[in-house]
Design a protein around this motif. Sequence first.
Motif, PDB file in Angstrom:
ATOM      1  N   LEU A 108      24.525  51.753  35.175  1.00 16.38           N
ATOM      2  CA  LEU A 108      24.118  50.203  34.317  1.00 16.38           C
ATOM      3  C   LEU A 108      22.714  50.409  35.134  1.00 16.38           C
ATOM      4  O   LEU A 108      21.847  50.137  34.344  1.00 16.38           O
ATOM      5  N   ARG A 109      22.809  50.796  36.531  1.00 18.68           N
ATOM      6  CA  ARG A 109      21.227  50.962  36.725  1.00 18.68           C
ATOM      7  C   ARG A 109      20.376  52.076  35.845  1.00 18.68           C
ATOM      8  O   ARG A 109      18.908  51.352  36.248  1.00 18.68           O
ATOM      9  N   LYS A 110      20.557  52.912  35.241  1.00 15.14           N
ATOM     10  CA  LYS A 110      19.830  53.901  34.612  1.00 15.14           C
ATOM     11  C   LYS A 110      20.212  54.326  32.965  1.00 15.14           C
ATOM     12  O   LYS A 110      18.881  53.954  32.938  1.00 15.14           O
ATOM     13  N   SER A 111      20.806  52.652  32.123  1.00 11.54           N
ATOM     14  CA  SER A 111      20.047  52.297  31.606  1.00 11.54           C
ATOM     15  C   SER A 111      19.182  51.569  31.163  1.00 11.54           C
ATOM     16  O   SER A 111      17.881  51.163  31.991  1.00 11.54           O
ATOM     17  N   ALA A 112      18.406  51.696  29.637  1.00  9.55           N
ATOM     18  CA  ALA A 112      17.054  51.171  30.086  1.00  9.55           C
ATOM     19  C   ALA A 112      17.141  49.352  30.116  1.00  9.55           C
ATOM     20  O   ALA A 112      15.968  48.836  29.508  1.00  9.55           O
ATOM     21  N   PHE A 113      18.431  48.505  29.933  1.00  5.14           N
ATOM     22  CA  PHE A 113      18.663  47.216  30.433  1.00  5.14           C
ATOM     23  C   PHE A 113      18.734  46.846  31.387  1.00  5.14           C
ATOM     24  O   PHE A 113      18.979  47.296  32.177  1.00  5.14           O
ATOM     25  N   ILE A 114      18.340  45.157  31.684  1.00  6.06           N
ATOM     26  CA  ILE A 114      18.602  44.387  32.279  1.00  6.06           C
ATOM     27  C   ILE A 114      19.888  44.744  32.529  1.00  6.06           C
ATOM     28  O   ILE A 114      20.762  44.022  31.848  1.00  6.06           O
ATOM     29  N   PRO A 115      20.551  45.585  33.919  1.00  5.24           N
ATOM     30  CA  PRO A 115      22.069  44.801  33.702  1.00  5.24           C
ATOM     31  C   PRO A 115      22.975  43.924  34.618  1.00  5.24           C
ATOM     32  O   PRO A 115      21.800  43.216  35.909  1.00  5.24           O
ATOM     33  N   THR A 116      24.240  43.202  33.999  1.00  2.00           N
ATOM     34  CA  THR A 116      24.450  42.490  34.676  1.00  2.00           C
ATOM     35  C   THR A 116      25.819  42.261  35.139  1.00  2.00           C
ATOM     36  O   THR A 116      26.595  42.879  34.004  1.00  2.00           O
ATOM     37  N   LEU A 117      26.842  42.202  35.835  1.00  2.26           N
ATOM     38  CA  LEU A 117      27.975  41.543  35.848  1.00  2.26           C
ATOM     39  C   LEU A 117      28.614  40.216  35.840  1.00  2.26           C
ATOM     40  O   LEU A 117      28.565  40.060  36.508  1.00  2.26           O
ATOM     41  N   ILE A 118      29.927  40.368  35.326  1.00  2.00           N
ATOM     42  CA  ILE A 118      30.848  39.477  34.880  1.00  2.00           C
ATOM     43  C   ILE A 118      32.203  39.391  35.507  1.00  2.00           C
ATOM     44  O   ILE A 118      32.646  40.854  35.149  1.00  2.00           O
ATOM     45  N   ILE A 119      32.599  39.351  36.502  1.00  5.08           N
ATOM     46  CA  ILE A 119      34.109  38.524  37.076  1.00  5.08           C
ATOM     47  C   ILE A 119      34.711  37.660  36.647  1.00  5.08           C
ATOM     48  O   ILE A 119      34.056  36.785  36.627  1.00  5.08           O
ATOM     49  N   GLU A 120      35.639  37.857  35.771  1.00  7.95           N
ATOM     50  CA  GLU A 120      36.428  37.265  35.247  1.00  7.95           C
ATOM     51  C   GLU A 120      37.293  36.441  35.936  1.00  7.95           C
ATOM     52  O   GLU A 120      38.736  37.793  36.711  1.00  7.95           O
ATOM     53  N   GLY A 121      37.620  35.366  37.002  1.00  6.86           N
ATOM     54  CA  GLY A 121      38.971  35.477  37.819  1.00  6.86           C
ATOM     55  C   GLY A 121      38.497  35.527  39.025  1.00  6.86           C
ATOM     56  O   GLY A 121      37.335  36.206  39.209  1.00  6.86           O
ATOM     57  N   ASN A 122      39.181  35.215  40.398  1.00 12.77           N
ATOM     58  CA  ASN A 122      38.787  35.673  41.468  1.00 12.77           C
ATOM     59  C   ASN A 122      39.424  36.695  42.142  1.00 12.77           C
ATOM     60  O   ASN A 122      40.993  37.174  42.086  1.00 12.77           O
ATOM     61  N   PRO A 123      38.557  37.935  42.060  1.00 13.90           N
ATOM     62  CA  PRO A 123      39.053  39.108  42.288  1.00 13.90           C
ATOM     63  C   PRO A 123      39.669  38.770  43.976  1.00 13.90           C
ATOM     64  O   PRO A 123      40.187  40.198  44.093  1.00 13.90           O
ATOM     65  N   PHE A 124      40.016  38.422  44.729  1.00 15.44           N
ATOM     66  CA  PHE A 124      41.100  37.840  45.981  1.00 15.44           C
ATOM     67  C   PHE A 124      42.431  37.243  45.519  1.00 15.44           C
ATOM     68  O   PHE A 124      42.982  37.563  46.809  1.00 15.44           O
ATOM     69  N   CYS A 125      42.321  37.298  44.396  1.00 15.68           N
ATOM     70  CA  CYS A 125      43.816  36.605  44.401  1.00 15.68           C
ATOM     71  C   CYS A 125      44.142  37.639  43.114  1.00 15.68           C
ATOM     72  O   CYS A 125      44.224  37.180  42.181  1.00 15.68           O
ATOM     73  N   THR A 126      44.944  38.607  43.347  1.00 15.65           N
ATOM     74  CA  THR A 126      45.117  39.712  42.493  1.00 15.65           C
ATOM     75  C   THR A 126      46.420  39.971  44.005  1.00 15.65           C
ATOM     76  O   THR A 126      46.537  39.434  44.421  1.00 15.65           O
ATOM     77  N   GLY A 127      47.364  41.162  42.499  1.00 18.58           N
ATOM     78  CA  GLY A 127      48.586  41.827  43.422  1.00 18.58           C
ATOM     79  C   GLY A 127      48.021  42.903  44.169  1.00 18.58           C
ATOM     80  O   GLY A 127      49.754  43.494  44.210  1.00 18.58           O
ATOM     81  N   HIS A 128      48.045  43.297  43.672  1.00 21.10           N
ATOM     82  CA  HIS A 128      46.974  44.726  44.255  1.00 21.10           C
ATOM     83  C   HIS A 128      46.549  44.796  46.209  1.00 21.10           C
ATOM     84  O   HIS A 128      46.481  44.075  46.875  1.00 21.10           O
ATOM     85  N   ALA A 129      46.983  46.092  46.192  1.00 17.36           N
ATOM     86  CA  ALA A 129      47.066  46.509  48.314  1.00 17.36           C
ATOM     87  C   ALA A 129      45.482  47.270  48.428  1.00 17.36           C
ATOM     88  O   ALA A 129      45.339  48.207  48.040  1.00 17.36           O
ATOM     89  N   ILE A 130      44.723  45.339  49.003  1.00 16.71           N
ATOM     90  CA  ILE A 130      43.492  45.861  48.871  1.00 16.71           C
ATOM     91  C   ILE A 130      43.255  44.618  50.422  1.00 16.71           C
ATOM     92  O   ILE A 130      43.627  43.686  49.787  1.00 16.71           O
ATOM     93  N   THR A 131      41.950  45.207  50.980  1.00 16.50           N
ATOM     94  CA  THR A 131      41.935  44.061  51.682  1.00 16.50           C
ATOM     95  C   THR A 131      41.247  43.570  51.074  1.00 16.50           C
ATOM     96  O   THR A 131      40.010  43.770  50.787  1.00 16.50           O
ATOM     97  N   ARG A 132      40.745  41.729  52.044  1.00 18.15           N
ATOM     98  CA  ARG A 132      39.815  41.562  51.528  1.00 18.15           C
ATOM     99  C   ARG A 132      38.092  41.853  52.033  1.00 18.15           C
ATOM    100  O   ARG A 132      37.664  42.017  51.451  1.00 18.15           O
ATOM    101  N   GLU A 133      38.396  42.668  53.579  1.00 12.70           N
ATOM    102  CA  GLU A 133      36.920  43.172  53.611  1.00 12.70           C
ATOM    103  C   GLU A 133      36.310  44.156  52.345  1.00 12.70           C
ATOM    104  O   GLU A 133      35.647  44.136  52.578  1.00 12.70           O
ATOM    105  N   ALA A 134      37.801  44.815  52.110  1.00  7.78           N
ATOM    106  CA  ALA A 134      37.233  45.922  50.670  1.00  7.78           C
ATOM    107  C   ALA A 134      36.691  45.338  49.553  1.00  7.78           C
ATOM    108  O   ALA A 134      35.347  45.644  49.208  1.00  7.78           O
ATOM    109  N   ILE A 135      37.183  44.447  49.377  1.00  3.42           N
ATOM    110  CA  ILE A 135      36.367  43.398  48.358  1.00  3.42           C
ATOM    111  C   ILE A 135      35.476  42.637  48.849  1.00  3.42           C
ATOM    112  O   ILE A 135      34.292  43.324  47.504  1.00  3.42           O
ATOM    113  N   ARG A 136      34.745  42.513  49.760  1.00  2.00           N
ATOM    114  CA  ARG A 136      34.480  42.088  49.944  1.00  2.00           C
ATOM    115  C   ARG A 136      32.745  42.629  50.552  1.00  2.00           C
ATOM    116  O   ARG A 136      31.304  42.778  49.511  1.00  2.00           O
ATOM    117  N   GLY A 137      33.171  43.776  50.647  1.00  2.00           N
ATOM    118  CA  GLY A 137      32.097  44.909  50.612  1.00  2.00           C
ATOM    119  C   GLY A 137      32.451  45.719  49.532  1.00  2.00           C
ATOM    120  O   GLY A 137      30.074  45.982  49.339  1.00  2.00           O
TER     121      GLY A 137
END
Length: 225
Positions: free
Chosen positions: A76-105
């Motif tokens: 994304l950064r390497k592209s010729a365009f202005i980059p942005t990320l859309i996250i649809e939903g709350n990434p802290f509320c999933t059923g995956h085995a990952i800590t909040r600290e890892a997501i926040r980081g």
Amino acid sequence: MLVMCKKIYPSITVDYREVPSGIPDILKEKYCFIEMKRMKTGDYVINEQVVVERKTKDDFVVSLIEGRLFKQCYHLRKSAFIPTLIIEGNPFCTGHAITREAIRGALLSVSVAWQIPINYTSSVEDTVQMLWMIAQQNQNQQQVLYRRGYKPKTLYKRQQYFLQGLPMVGPKIAAELLQHFGTIEGILKADEKSLLAVPGMGKERIRKIKMFMEGSAKKLASRGL
């Protein structure tokens, strides 16, 4: 860009893998000019200026776990365009085995280290609204952001700068046109068949460019174009 009801509508290039989300069809209903293609980077390119990576909350977390997230940030950064990320939903509320600290980081790394803005949406419909707002704001501001005060030094950069003043022509299309025709004069004199041979050029884009170059200034002004 499509002209309807005396308004100029944005153009959005969409990766065909986004079709199952239903977002491209909804955007068409809003009268965006939609071009479907396989994209190497991002899911949406808006007005040939902004590249958007869309991730559901689960996709964001899985891409982090699988090690894809930061590779995508690099592209994304390497592209010729202005980059942005859309996250649809709350990434802290999933059923995956990952800590909040890892997501926040990861979120901090994307926004601070990679300098990619993150926009949060709550649903597909909300994502459509976000894309539509990005497109409208970019369309209204791109003359200020990309042309005012910018003085390219090399001849090639000045040629690109000139071409980006044409409708629906961003950095990538400008580069493709110059590579194909070699000169500004060659581009301006090219017929539709020749222009269609340039990657990224379509009939609607060519129609808008021709209308821009050949239209009467008084008539266009009277129509609000």
